[in-house]
Design an enzyme around this catalytic site. Structure first.
Site, PDB file in Angstrom:
ATOM      1  N   ASN A 106       0.898  -1.109   0.115  1.00 42.62           N
ATOM      2  CA  ASN A 106      -0.029  -0.047  -0.194  1.00 42.62           C
ATOM      3  C   ASN A 106       0.769   1.160  -0.007  1.00 42.62           C
ATOM      4  O   ASN A 106       0.355   2.336  -0.546  1.00 42.62           O
ATOM      5  CB  ASN A 106      -0.827   0.179   1.116  1.00 42.62           C
ATOM      6  CG  ASN A 106      -1.870  -1.002   1.489  1.00 42.62           C
ATOM      7  OD1 ASN A 106      -1.820  -1.976   0.437  1.00 42.62           O
ATOM      8  ND2 ASN A 106      -2.829  -0.849   2.144  1.00 42.62           N
ATOM      9  N   SER A 137      -7.615   6.461   0.337  1.00 40.80           N
ATOM     10  CA  SER A 137      -8.676   6.266   0.932  1.00 40.80           C
ATOM     11  C   SER A 137      -9.661   7.262   1.899  1.00 40.80           C
ATOM     12  O   SER A 137      -8.562   8.140   2.239  1.00 40.80           O
ATOM     13  CB  SER A 137      -8.739   4.909   1.735  1.00 40.80           C
ATOM     14  OG  SER A 137      -9.909   4.678   2.370  1.00 40.80           O
ATOM     15  N   LYS A 154      -2.587   4.423   4.254  1.00 41.34           N
ATOM     16  CA  LYS A 154      -3.330   5.580   3.349  1.00 41.34           C
ATOM     17  C   LYS A 154      -2.902   7.050   3.594  1.00 41.34           C
ATOM     18  O   LYS A 154      -3.021   7.928   2.735  1.00 41.34           O
ATOM     19  CB  LYS A 154      -4.760   5.247   3.553  1.00 41.34           C
ATOM     20  CG  LYS A 154      -5.069   3.973   3.045  1.00 41.34           C
ATOM     21  CD  LYS A 154      -4.991   3.635   1.430  1.00 41.34           C
ATOM     22  CE  LYS A 154      -5.252   2.302   1.056  1.00 41.34           C
ATOM     23  NZ  LYS A 154      -4.965   2.422  -0.553  1.00 41.34           N
TER      24      LYS A 154
HETATM   25  N1  LIG Z   1     -13.151  -1.233  -1.662  1.00 39.99           N
HETATM   26  C1  LIG Z   1     -13.023  -0.092  -0.785  1.00 39.99           C
HETATM   27  O1  LIG Z   1     -13.863   0.259   0.111  1.00 39.99           O
HETATM   28  C2  LIG Z   1     -11.844   0.884  -0.816  1.00 39.99           C
HETATM   29  C3  LIG Z   1     -10.695   0.594  -1.515  1.00 39.99           C
HETATM   30  N2  LIG Z   1      -9.849   1.658  -1.352  1.00 39.99           N
HETATM   31  C4  LIG Z   1      -8.417   1.213  -2.195  1.00 39.99           C
HETATM   32  O2  LIG Z   1      -8.798   1.102  -3.626  1.00 39.99           O
HETATM   33  C5  LIG Z   1      -7.603   0.178  -4.143  1.00 39.99           C
HETATM   34  C6  LIG Z   1      -8.420  -0.970  -4.851  1.00 39.99           C
HETATM   35  O3  LIG Z   1      -9.311  -1.805  -3.960  1.00 39.99           O
HETATM   36  P1  LIG Z   1     -10.341  -2.769  -4.327  1.00 39.99           P
HETATM   37  O4  LIG Z   1     -10.714  -2.687  -5.819  1.00 39.99           O
HETATM   38  O5  LIG Z   1     -11.334  -2.496  -3.515  1.00 39.99           O
HETATM   39  O6  LIG Z   1      -9.679  -3.979  -3.948  1.00 39.99           O
HETATM   40  P2  LIG Z   1      -9.832  -5.484  -4.650  1.00 39.99           P
HETATM   41  O7  LIG Z   1      -9.356  -6.404  -3.463  1.00 39.99           O
HETATM   42  O8  LIG Z   1     -11.042  -5.762  -5.409  1.00 39.99           O
HETATM   43  O9  LIG Z   1      -8.530  -5.153  -5.790  1.00 39.99           O
HETATM   44  C7  LIG Z   1      -7.282  -5.040  -5.657  1.00 39.99           C
HETATM   45  C8  LIG Z   1      -6.557  -5.717  -6.747  1.00 39.99           C
HETATM   46  O10 LIG Z   1      -5.265  -5.398  -6.427  1.00 39.99           O
HETATM   47  C9  LIG Z   1      -4.448  -6.720  -6.823  1.00 39.99           C
HETATM   48  N3  LIG Z   1      -3.450  -6.665  -5.960  1.00 39.99           N
HETATM   49  C10 LIG Z   1      -3.043  -6.979  -4.545  1.00 39.99           C
HETATM   50  N4  LIG Z   1      -1.921  -6.832  -4.106  1.00 39.99           N
HETATM   51  C11 LIG Z   1      -1.158  -6.699  -5.342  1.00 39.99           C
HETATM   52  C12 LIG Z   1       0.253  -6.630  -5.404  1.00 39.99           C
HETATM   53  N5  LIG Z   1       1.091  -6.716  -4.781  1.00 39.99           N
HETATM   54  N6  LIG Z   1       0.830  -6.079  -6.761  1.00 39.99           N
HETATM   55  C13 LIG Z   1      -0.152  -5.839  -7.807  1.00 39.99           C
HETATM   56  N7  LIG Z   1      -1.536  -6.211  -7.663  1.00 39.99           N
HETATM   57  C14 LIG Z   1      -1.972  -6.484  -6.391  1.00 39.99           C
HETATM   58  C15 LIG Z   1      -5.435  -7.784  -6.474  1.00 39.99           C
HETATM   59  O11 LIG Z   1      -5.194  -9.087  -7.094  1.00 39.99           O
HETATM   60  C16 LIG Z   1      -6.802  -7.204  -7.043  1.00 39.99           C
HETATM   61  O12 LIG Z   1      -7.098  -7.461  -8.542  1.00 39.99           O
HETATM   62  C17 LIG Z   1      -6.654  -0.168  -2.972  1.00 39.99           C
HETATM   63  O13 LIG Z   1      -5.700   0.577  -3.043  1.00 39.99           O
HETATM   64  C18 LIG Z   1      -7.910  -0.012  -1.637  1.00 39.99           C
HETATM   65  O14 LIG Z   1      -7.009   0.170  -0.539  1.00 39.99           O
HETATM   66  C19 LIG Z   1     -10.022   2.783  -0.875  1.00 39.99           C
HETATM   67  C20 LIG Z   1     -11.112   3.192  -0.254  1.00 39.99           C
HETATM   68  C21 LIG Z   1     -12.238   2.324  -0.289  1.00 39.99           C
HETATM   69  C1  LIG Z   2     -11.824  -2.790   6.553  1.00 40.23           C
HETATM   70  C2  LIG Z   2     -12.015  -2.555   5.327  1.00 40.23           C
HETATM   71  C3  LIG Z   2     -11.474  -1.252   4.615  1.00 40.23           C
HETATM   72  C4  LIG Z   2     -11.994  -0.878   3.403  1.00 40.23           C
HETATM   73  C5  LIG Z   2     -11.237   0.085   2.577  1.00 40.23           C
HETATM   74  C6  LIG Z   2     -11.311   1.296   2.782  1.00 40.23           C
HETATM   75  O1  LIG Z   2     -10.284   2.197   2.628  1.00 40.23           O
HETATM   76  C7  LIG Z   2     -12.553   1.964   3.391  1.00 40.23           C
HETATM   77  C8  LIG Z   2     -12.293   3.211   4.000  1.00 40.23           C
HETATM   78  C9  LIG Z   2     -13.784   3.592   4.418  1.00 40.23           C
HETATM   79  C10 LIG Z   2     -14.074   4.572   5.098  1.00 40.23           C
HETATM   80  C11 LIG Z   2     -13.107   5.145   6.362  1.00 40.23           C
HETATM   81  C12 LIG Z   2     -13.824   6.213   7.217  1.00 40.23           C
HETATM   82  C13 LIG Z   2     -13.021   6.659   8.184  1.00 40.23           C
HETATM   83  C14 LIG Z   2     -13.793   7.679   8.719  1.00 40.23           C
HETATM   84  C15 LIG Z   2     -13.350   8.514  10.020  1.00 40.23           C
HETATM   85  O2  LIG Z   2     -12.236   8.782  10.530  1.00 40.23           O
HETATM   86  C16 LIG Z   2     -14.133   9.840   9.976  1.00 40.23           C
HETATM   87  O3  LIG Z   2     -13.736  10.530  11.141  1.00 40.23           O
HETATM   88  C17 LIG Z   2     -13.570  10.772   8.630  1.00 40.23           C
HETATM   89  C18 LIG Z   2     -14.594  11.938   8.695  1.00 40.23           C
HETATM   90  C19 LIG Z   2     -14.674  12.608   7.622  1.00 40.23           C
HETATM   91  C20 LIG Z   2     -15.994  13.049   7.152  1.00 40.23           C
HETATM   92  O4  LIG Z   2     -16.877  13.343   8.178  1.00 40.23           O
HETATM   93  O5  LIG Z   2     -16.176  13.655   6.087  1.00 40.23           O
END
Ligand SMILES: NC(=O)C1=CN([C@@H]2O[C@H](COP(=O)(O)OP(=O)(O)OC[C@H]3O[C@@H](n4cnc5c(N)ncnc54)[C@H](O)[C@@H]3O)[C@@H](O)[C@H]2O)C=CC1
Ligand SMILES: CCCCCC(=O)/C=C/C=C\C=C\C=C\[C@@H](O)[C@@H](O)CCCC(=O)O
Length: 265
Positions: A106, A137, A154
């Protein structure tokens, strides 16, 4: 339109990376998809070739945590496509038990990808400039208590992006660097919050994550992809963090002066 533009997306085999790839293709770009999931990436490439025509997408297997693999694949992409205009560091995981792996992918993976892209794109090296988008995120702006290491990575991505954008501007690289900060998105990643092998010591905090999901309802990948496209196209935006929630997308306003409370010592 992004016709003639070449994009690289890491973690492209599924979830957000797949939707970024899709919207880039819809807008005319060519996309190099990078992922550790070889079977998923190959299958997606076949599907996208049928939909958008041959030569628009190419899948590369690489682990962003590996300097060797990332550098090697980066060179292969440049050799095939000639240049890169858009680079998206999207690959990410939640793994609080194996937290060093989480940091390697990450945060170190984002730094690695950004420096590879910057070296290639910057005008000082004969590059044409371009844009780098780092997927952070909402957890990069406010803490997610059940995932402290994930949160740290993040916050790191947001800090790295902001500092490097200023460095790029001050150095005249011609490369914009922005962070995308989605709240919960409907992908397989959000299942992590319920899995003991992912949340480790903080499995007992699942209820807190659940209540955050009620405060920030889960959004769809297509909504995040639209915000991503906005960052790609808006040439005035540099060093920004774009928050994407169910209510829409908004740029984060970072305070110029910190709010503090003095103490007597
Ligand atoms: N799904 C959510 O709620 C949120 C996701 N994110 C971020 O978005 C990004 C994508 O996440 P998603 O699509 O939700 O996850 P996902 O798990 O659906 O997809 C992640 C992809 O990354 C690939 N991957 C994992 N490790 C890897 C590595 N070492 N090298 C190359 N590829 C690798 C996986 O094989 C997969 O295809 C991440 O950085 C995640 O932290 C941010 C906020 C919210
Ligand atoms: C464990 C599952 C991880 C999923 C991937 C991911 O990155 C999801 C994040 C989603 C939300 C995180 C929220 C954190 C929020 C609080 O810290 C809040 O205080 C932020 C306030 C911002 C606002 O009020 O607009």
């Amino acid at each position: 339109m992004l016709k003639g533009k070449v994009a690289v997306v890491s973690g492209a085999a599924q979830g957000l990376g797949k939707s970024f790839t899709h919207i880039l293709l819809e807008n005319g770009a060519q996309v190099a998809m990078l992922d550790v999931d070889e079977a998923g990436g190959q299958e997606l490439q076949v599907q996208l070739n049928q939909q958008f025509g041959l030569e628009r997408t190419q899948f590369y297997k690489a682990d962003v945590a590996s300097e060797l693999q990332f550098t090697d694949v980066f060179q292969k992409i440049v050799s095939k496509f000639g240049h890169i205009d858009i680079f998206c560091n999207n690959a990410g995981i939640v793994d609080e038990k194996n937290w060093e792996k989480t940091v390697s992918i990450n945060l170190s993976g984002v730094v690695r990808g950004t420096y590879l892209a910057l070296d290639h794109m910057k005008k000082q090296n004969g590059g044409k400039g371009g844009i780098i988008i780092n997927v952070a995120s909402l957890a990069g702006l406010g803490p997610l208590p059940s995932a402290p290491v994930y949160t740290a990575t993040k916050f790191g991505v947001v800090g790295f992006t902001r500092a490097l954008s200023m460095a790029s501007q001050a150095s005249g690289y011609g490369v914009r660097i922005n962070a995308l900060c989605p709240s919960f998105v409907r992908t397989s990643l959000i299942d992590s919050f319920n899995q003991k092998e992912k949340t480790g010591n903080f499995h007992n905090l699942a209820a807190i994550t659940q209540s955050l999901m009620e405060k920030f309802p889960i959004i769809e990948v297509e909504q995040v992809a639209k915000a991503f496209l906005h960052l790609v196209k808006d040439e005035c935006v540099d060093g920004a963090a774009l928050l994407v929630k169910n209510t829409g997308a908004e740029y984060v306003i970072f305070p110029k002066d910190m709010e503090t409370t003095p103490i007597s010592i």
